[in-house]
Design an enzyme around this catalytic site. Structure first.
Site, mmCIF file in Angstrom:
data_model
loop_
_atom_site.group_PDB
_atom_site.id
_atom_site.type_symbol
_atom_site.label_atom_id
_atom_site.label_comp_id
_atom_site.label_asym_id
_atom_site.label_seq_id
_atom_site.Cartn_x
_atom_site.Cartn_y
_atom_site.Cartn_z
ATOM 1 N N LYS A 102 0.143 8.588 12.701
ATOM 2 C CA LYS A 102 1.276 7.243 12.589
ATOM 3 C C LYS A 102 2.388 6.663 12.772
ATOM 4 O O LYS A 102 2.854 7.503 13.572
ATOM 5 C CB LYS A 102 2.210 7.696 11.314
ATOM 6 N N SER A 117 4.550 6.142 2.780
ATOM 7 C CA SER A 117 4.220 4.973 3.493
ATOM 8 C C SER A 117 3.097 5.373 5.061
ATOM 9 O O SER A 117 2.734 4.951 5.556
ATOM 10 C CB SER A 117 5.604 5.268 4.414
ATOM 11 N N SER A 152 5.472 9.747 1.053
ATOM 12 C CA SER A 152 5.157 9.160 1.530
ATOM 13 C C SER A 152 3.672 10.026 2.359
ATOM 14 O O SER A 152 2.963 9.177 2.884
ATOM 15 C CB SER A 152 6.129 8.933 2.877
#
Lengths: 63, 463
Positions: B78, B153, B177
């Site tokens: 990420k 996210s 997330s």
């Protein structure tokens, strides 16, 4: 604690106090979220026992 | 090779020299070239680095010096995880050209374990603002239907794992997330216990809610990935200094004798999940019961209490971090991030002390509820992935989150696929454990996953 609905004038002033000088359009775009957030603020402010400590109580041994 | 392997299976084949890490990496780079233009899961593909990592893994394979289950496994990070010498943007214009000098602790741990880094993955801006269409890169799309949302996210990680672009990847979880994208993309994702994996070198959103963890196709793969991430790191003040258990040692123990509590009111009344989601959870509960677990319903405070505490903390801590930039460069943020975080301006000091007091009450409540339980069951998401354009700036705030309670308390929680809804998209449930009992969480998750057929089905685009 404030449980009242919030209007654009009040929101704009609050934002400005935190250094966010926004246009009326930008304040307007935040207002729906501020209304939802007000309900959350009211919820956390429901009474607690006087002795209820915060989750982040100071720890004298912290490094 | 066209087959998409699990990490466990790829590691097994690499260990017996049936699978070349270089060939495996090339196959995944080919899949990225073919599929990612319609998914937007990657912000950057680090092909040269990936092939160098793979060649090094293959040399160890040939020399008989493999470092473990992650050696030669294609992964990605990420884009809030710092990667030395490789751009780390938080999917934001503000960090568009940011190149960290050091790896995050967890990035280095995976690299030291021999994992092959394929690149950096899409995220909601600073792990909060998405799905956004006003950033330098588009939002990730759901591989089960690219018109639909991945959740966030850790949006790129969810999409990339589900489509088989990578075998596992990193996520972060401040209010859901990791578990949200795992749920909507039909994969597994664990938010470990607060303090189990270091946050050092990961761009923060909210200090007291942020967790680092992995997403993968199966719970077993998550266990292998977490094994490579967890550990004490003095650079993270919340890092727990305790022995790291073997996260796979209970995988084949079944669920007989486990004590399981169902927080039914969370997903039936507090925020009513879809019929398919509720049916999926009920079917899982039936499975646990038939396999010998002791299952009963439990009652906690309304999900809205946890939701309110979590959101007040998340938004005010995020504003504390971003205030200098927000005052100077408000318009450089995407609208979703800046408008959500600006809400911190409406919170008073006493509101925050009261929030911290209520947080302790909720933590104590959940700890007491789990005194005689091993696992809590709840929903991970309200239903199938919505269309991406139907997700508004305030969608996630309007109704209580299923995932936030376990950020507020820090308890470990994993999202698992429980099948497919009426729209043909994945549905999910969440299993929660007591702090630092991840092996037991993986035990229940693995028992469920291996008894169901859901792991045999991939998105059509990935076939």
């Amino acid at each position: 604690m404030s449980t009242a609905l919030i209007d654009e004038t009040e929101l704009s002033a609050m934002l400005a106090r935190h250094g966010l000088e926004l246009t009326p359009e930008q304040v307007h775009a935040i207002l729906p979220g501020a209304t939802i957030f007000r309900r959350m603020i009211a919820r956390v402010n429901a009474p607690l026992p006087r002795e209820a400590e915060p989750a982040l109580t100071f720890n004298v041994e912290q490094r | 090779m066209s087959e998409i392997l699990t990490i466990a299976e790829a590691a097994r084949r690499i260990a017996i020299k049936q699978l070349s890490p270089v060939e495996l990496t090339r196959a995944h780079l080919d899949r990225i070239r073919r599929l990612d233009p319609s998914l937007n899961a990657f912000l950057m593909v680090t092909e040269e680095r990936a092939l160098a990592d793979a060649r090094a893994a293959e040399e160890r394979q040939m020399a008989g010096t493999l470092r473990g289950a992650l050696d030669g496994i294609p992964i990605a990070h990420k884009d809030i995880y710092n990667t030395a010498g490789i751009r780390t943007t938080a999917h934001s214009r503000l960090l568009e050209h940011n190149v960290p000098a050091r790896d995050a602790y967890t990035v280095k741990k995976w690299a030291d374990a021999g994992a092959v880094m394929l690149g950096k993955l899409a995220t909601h801006e600073f792990a909060f603002g998405g799905p956004s269409f006003d950033l330098p890169w588009p939002p990730a799309r759901n591989p089960w239907n690219t018109e639909h949302f991945t959740a966030g996210s850790s949006s790129g990680t969810g999409a990339a794992v589900a489509a088989g672009l990578i075998l596992g990847g990193t996520g972060s979880d401040t209010g859901g997330s990791i578990r949200g994208p795992a749920a909507l993309c039909g994969i597994a994702g664990i938010k470990p216990t607060y303090g189990l994996s270091s946050r050092a070198g990961i761009l923060p959103l909210a200090f007291t809610l942020d967790h680092a963890g992995p997403l993968a196709w199966t719970a077993e793969d998550c266990a292998l990935l977490l094994q490579g991430m967890a550990g004490h790191d003095p650079e993270d003040p919340a890092s727990a200094n305790r022995p790291i258990p073997d996260f796979t040692n209970l995988l084949n123990q079944g669920v007989k004798g486990l004590r399981i509590g169902v927080v039914r009111h969370f997903f039936e009344t507090d925020h009513r999940a879809s019929d398919a989601t509720r049916a999926g959870i009920d079917a899982a509960i039936d499975f646990f019961r038939k396999e010998g677990a002791d299952v009963r319903d439990i009652t906690l405070s309304p999900a809205a209490d946890y939701h309110a505490v979590g959101y007040l903390i998340m938004i005010t801590e995020a504003f504390t971090l971003h205030a200098p930039w927000m005052r100077e460069r408000f318009n450089d943020y995407g609208e979703l991030f800046r408008d959500r975080v600006a809400l911190a301006a409406t919170v008073s000091g006493p509101d925050m002390v009261q929030t911290a007091r209520r947080r302790r009450v909720l933590c104590q409540e959940m700890a007491a509820a789990m005194d005689d339980l091993d696992i809590i069951v709840s929903a991970s998401a309200p239903g199938e992935a919505p269309r991406i354009e139907d997700v508004t700036k305030w969608t996630n705030m309007e109704k209580p989150s299923f995932t936030m309670p376990f950020n507020v308390t820090g308890f470990p929680a994993i999202s698992l696929c429980t099948g497919f809804g009426v729209g043909g998209l994945p549905i999910a449930m969440q299993l929660v454990g007591r702090p630092f009992t991840e092996p037991k969480l993986f035990q229940a998750a693995h028992a469920y996953e291996t008894a169901m057929s859901w792991r045999a089905r991939r998105p059509a685009m990935a076939d």
